[in-house]
Design an enzyme around this catalytic site. Sequence first.
Site, mmCIF file in Angstrom:
data_model
loop_
_atom_site.group_PDB
_atom_site.id
_atom_site.type_symbol
_atom_site.label_atom_id
_atom_site.label_comp_id
_atom_site.label_asym_id
_atom_site.label_seq_id
_atom_site.Cartn_x
_atom_site.Cartn_y
_atom_site.Cartn_z
ATOM 1 C CG PHE A 261 15.426 12.530 -30.542
ATOM 2 C CD1 PHE A 261 16.209 12.654 -29.407
ATOM 3 C CD2 PHE A 261 14.354 13.394 -30.695
ATOM 4 C CE1 PHE A 261 15.920 13.612 -28.449
ATOM 5 C CE2 PHE A 261 14.060 14.360 -29.748
ATOM 6 C CZ PHE A 261 14.844 14.470 -28.614
ATOM 7 C CB CYS A 272 17.556 17.196 -19.507
ATOM 8 S SG CYS A 272 16.481 18.400 -18.715
#
EC number: 1.1.1.22
Length: 447
Positions: A261, A272
Site C-alpha cells: 500500500f 469500501c
Amino acid sequence: MASPKITVIGTGYLGATHAAAMAELGFDVLGLDISPEKIATLERGEAPMYEPGLDELLRKHVAGHEGASGRLRFTTSYAEVGEFGDVHFICVNTPQKHGEYACDMSYVDAAVESLAPHLTRPALVVGKSTVPVGSADRLAARLAELAPAGEEAELAWNPEFLREGFAVQDTLHPDRLVVGVRSERAEQLLREVYATPVAEGSPFIVTDFPTAELVKTSANSFLATKISFINAMAEVCEAADGDVVKLAEAIGHDDRIGKKFLRAGIGFGGGCLPKDIRAFMARAGELGASEALSFLREVDSINMRRRAQMVELTREAVGGSLLGKRVGVLGATFKPDSDDVRDSPALNVAGQLHLQGAQVTVYDPKGLENARAIFPTLGYADSAIGAVRGADVVLHLTEWREFKELDPAELGEAVATRHVLDGRNTLDPALWRKSGWTFRALGRPTA
C-alpha cells in the site's frame, strides 16, 4: 451432531463469495437475494460480478450442475430461509448516504426486519456488513423483539476482510477471524462454522460487539491513511524533484512500515475505503469523538486531490487546453482483477477530462460494461490499441497486468503523440522512453 445449516442474505460481492465458500467448507447453504435476476444468474453458476475463481466455485456446488455437490441453493423467500437455517449471515451493502458522510443502514435494517419474524427456533444471525459502531447493539434488541424465538434468536458480528480480486482465497483462508459475541453458544457455533480455517491456523479473535464493528473500519482507515501518506510524499517529491517510487522502496524495507500500500498514484477508490472512512468520521462525531478522526479528513482530501492532479497533468501534456484533444485511457475499474467501477479514480479522471472538452476513449479488460452504465457519454474501445488510436496523450489509470505487458513500440504506431502519463507508477519508464515516448508519472523525475 449435524452440521449447522447456513443461509446468506444478500448475494453481491461479499454474499456470493461467502455462500460459495461455505459450501466449499462442507455446509448446506441457502443464499437469498431480493433480486430475481441475481438469483437466476447465480443458479446458472455465474457470479453477478467478475471475481477470479468464483464462477468455478459456484459451478462446483450449485445444485443442478453436472458433478456439483448440490450443497448451494438460492431463493428470494425469507420464509424459506428462516425455516432452513441455523446460522444466518447478513451480507448486504451499506453505501454512503446521498449528500452526507454517514452510512445508509436501510439494507441491513430491512434484512433483520424481514428475517426475524421467520425465526421460530434458536438461531444465530451473524452480521458481516460494515456498519457504524453501535449498530449491533440496536439490531440485537430488534431481533429479540421481532423473532418468535425471542432471546433464542441471537446476534453476532463477524466483519469481512475481503480484498476484491482475492475474495475467494480471503474467505477460505482468512488472515484473521473476528467475532463479536454475547454468549458461549454463539462463539461455539462460529467456531464450528470456521473450524477448517481455524485448524489451518487462521487466528480466531473473540470480542464484544463494538470492538468487532470497529475492527473493519479501523483497518480500512489505516490502509487509506497509508495510501494517502505515500501520495502526500509524491506531492513533496514533485516539488523537490525527488522520486517517490525509490522513496517508497527505501522506507518499505523497514518492517514496521512495510512495502504494501505504498504505491503512489491517483489514489484509492472502490465500494469500501472512501465510504468507510467517511462513515467512520460521521459516527465518531455522533459519539462525541470527532477530533480523534479529524486526520481522516486530510486522508480523504489528499486522495481526492490526486484525481485533480492527474487531470492537470493531462492538460499540461496536451499544451494547456483539453478542448478537442484525444485522450486514450487504459483502465476503468478502481483496481485490477475486478469489474468494480464504484468510486473509481480511473473513471472519475476520464469523466472529468470528458467534461472539460477532451475526446476520451477508455479500455478496460473487465469493467467496460459497468463503466458504460455510469458514463455512457465516454468513448469505449475493446482493446488497448483501440483506446489509444490517434491519441494526443495516453493515461495508464488501472494497473492491469495486461497494460504492464504492452509493447510501447507497437502502441506508438497507433497514437498521434507518444506521450504517456502513468497514474499507477507500474510501467517501466526506461522501456517507454526507449521507444520514443515522453513518460511522466506523479511524484517522479521527468527525465
